[in-house]
Design a protein around this motif. Sequence first.
Motif, PDB file in Angstrom:
ATOM      1  N   GLU A  28     -35.011 -18.261 -18.996  1.00 59.04           N
ATOM      2  CA  GLU A  28     -33.969 -18.194 -17.979  1.00 59.04           C
ATOM      3  C   GLU A  28     -34.541 -17.517 -16.736  1.00 59.04           C
ATOM      4  O   GLU A  28     -35.161 -16.452 -16.811  1.00 59.04           O
ATOM      5  N   GLY A  29     -34.349 -18.178 -15.616  1.00 55.70           N
ATOM      6  CA  GLY A  29     -34.911 -17.672 -14.371  1.00 55.70           C
ATOM      7  C   GLY A  29     -36.345 -18.115 -14.138  1.00 55.70           C
ATOM      8  O   GLY A  29     -36.982 -17.686 -13.165  1.00 55.70           O
ATOM      9  N   GLY A  30     -36.845 -18.972 -15.013  1.00 47.51           N
ATOM     10  CA  GLY A  30     -38.221 -19.445 -14.879  1.00 47.51           C
ATOM     11  C   GLY A  30     -38.360 -20.513 -13.803  1.00 47.51           C
ATOM     12  O   GLY A  30     -37.397 -20.894 -13.136  1.00 47.51           O
ATOM     13  N   SER A  31     -39.566 -21.022 -13.640  1.00 50.64           N
ATOM     14  CA  SER A  31     -39.824 -22.032 -12.605  1.00 50.64           C
ATOM     15  C   SER A  31     -40.720 -23.139 -13.148  1.00 50.64           C
ATOM     16  O   SER A  31     -41.506 -22.931 -14.079  1.00 50.64           O
ATOM     17  N   VAL A  32     -40.578 -24.308 -12.532  1.00 52.11           N
ATOM     18  CA  VAL A  32     -41.406 -25.474 -12.863  1.00 52.11           C
ATOM     19  C   VAL A  32     -41.976 -26.019 -11.564  1.00 52.11           C
ATOM     20  O   VAL A  32     -41.222 -26.287 -10.615  1.00 52.11           O
TER      21      VAL A  32
END
Length: 444
Positions: free
Chosen positions: A358-362
Amino acid sequence: MKKKINVRLILIAVIAVLSTAVSVTMVYYTIFEGQVRKDLRVNAQMLADTGVFDDPQNRQAGLAGGFHIDRKELRVTWIDADGTVLYDEDLDSEKMSNHGDRPEFKEALENGEGQSVRHSETMNMNTYYYALRLKNGTVLRVSTQAKSGLSVLFSALPIIVLILDIIVCVCVLIAHMLTNQLLQPIEQLADNIEDTTNIMVYKELVPFVNTIREQHENILMAAKVRQDFTANVSHELKTPLTAISGYAELIENHMVDPEQESRFAKEIQQNATRLLSLINDIIRLSELDSGADSVMSPENFDLNELVKGCLDNLKVNAQKHSVTLHYEGEKCMLRADRGMITEMVENLCQNAIRYNNEGGSVTVCVFYENDRPVFEVKDNGIGIPKDQTERVFERFYRVDKSRSKQTGGTGLGLAIVKHIVELHDAEIRLQSELGKGTDIRVLF
């Protein structure tokens, strides 16, 4: 196979014996002919040196004075310069025709000596002639008869047949022994195809044996993969079906409180959706397994525009998982199946979102590397243990099974991606570290 080898070895032996017999006979006969011509020349010289043929006018008196030739071996003919026969050992010279047209006579008048051979079809014999021009201008001719080369060969035929019979019998025994020795390693190989390490194999057969071994191992591996796939499919289908059946049975028997019916209906819907996704992925894998010719429709398109479109469709899903999408791209023209590439991009991006924190990025990139179009997906999610990076492309393999089921994953997404990459002769590279994220590149 043994019979063919035996027959061919015997055939080779027969051909070898016959060709040798004919060749030896011809060589022998050539040597024999040379000796006959040499003997005729010597005899003619010896007769000329006797002085009996010096005076053509007194030929009968000179010849009657003790001159004698064995009629069985040599025939002597004395011919005048005009072709008149002065004397013949076998016939009356007075009754003989003019010999001026005989080739050996004409050659002797011109060159001092002449030779010729005439064949008698009736007696199947060759008559050899040698003519010598004497000092007085007359010609002394000697001749003898000998069998022709063909008759010599026919006369030797019984011996040849006998030798041939003996050699054929020997060849049958040797061929039987040789075929057993030749085929023994192959038969052992056929009986022990799974383990050929201790079998002596001809070096010429090593590439063939290696190919057969690899094919056998591939067949066994494919059989195991199919078996595992069938077992996994059964298990994966059984789980949502069991849940659907259980919830439906509780609702049917009114064993659920009215306020819980909505939750159970939602569970049934989720499992039905998961079941449908699973079936669709299985069907898709079967289509991809059928081969490129039947499923691919290549066209030219811009990979950059295609990826942008896919990311627009995934924004809602990313927001739902509290994941931020970033895109960096440039125009990259590609010839491929647009539908398959879209499916590949969506699968990889969905995995990056699904297995993220949660709150990660791609981060998604499209660029050229050494004139090759490259598609890259990087995330800072849960990552993959190093000992499992090679297995993530297997069917139904999940790094985090609980998360996969919660997010609707079927475990077939990366298997489909691998098939699409292989059908396009592309290359997929994966780098990942547990707890830090994953980086996947596809090089076209």
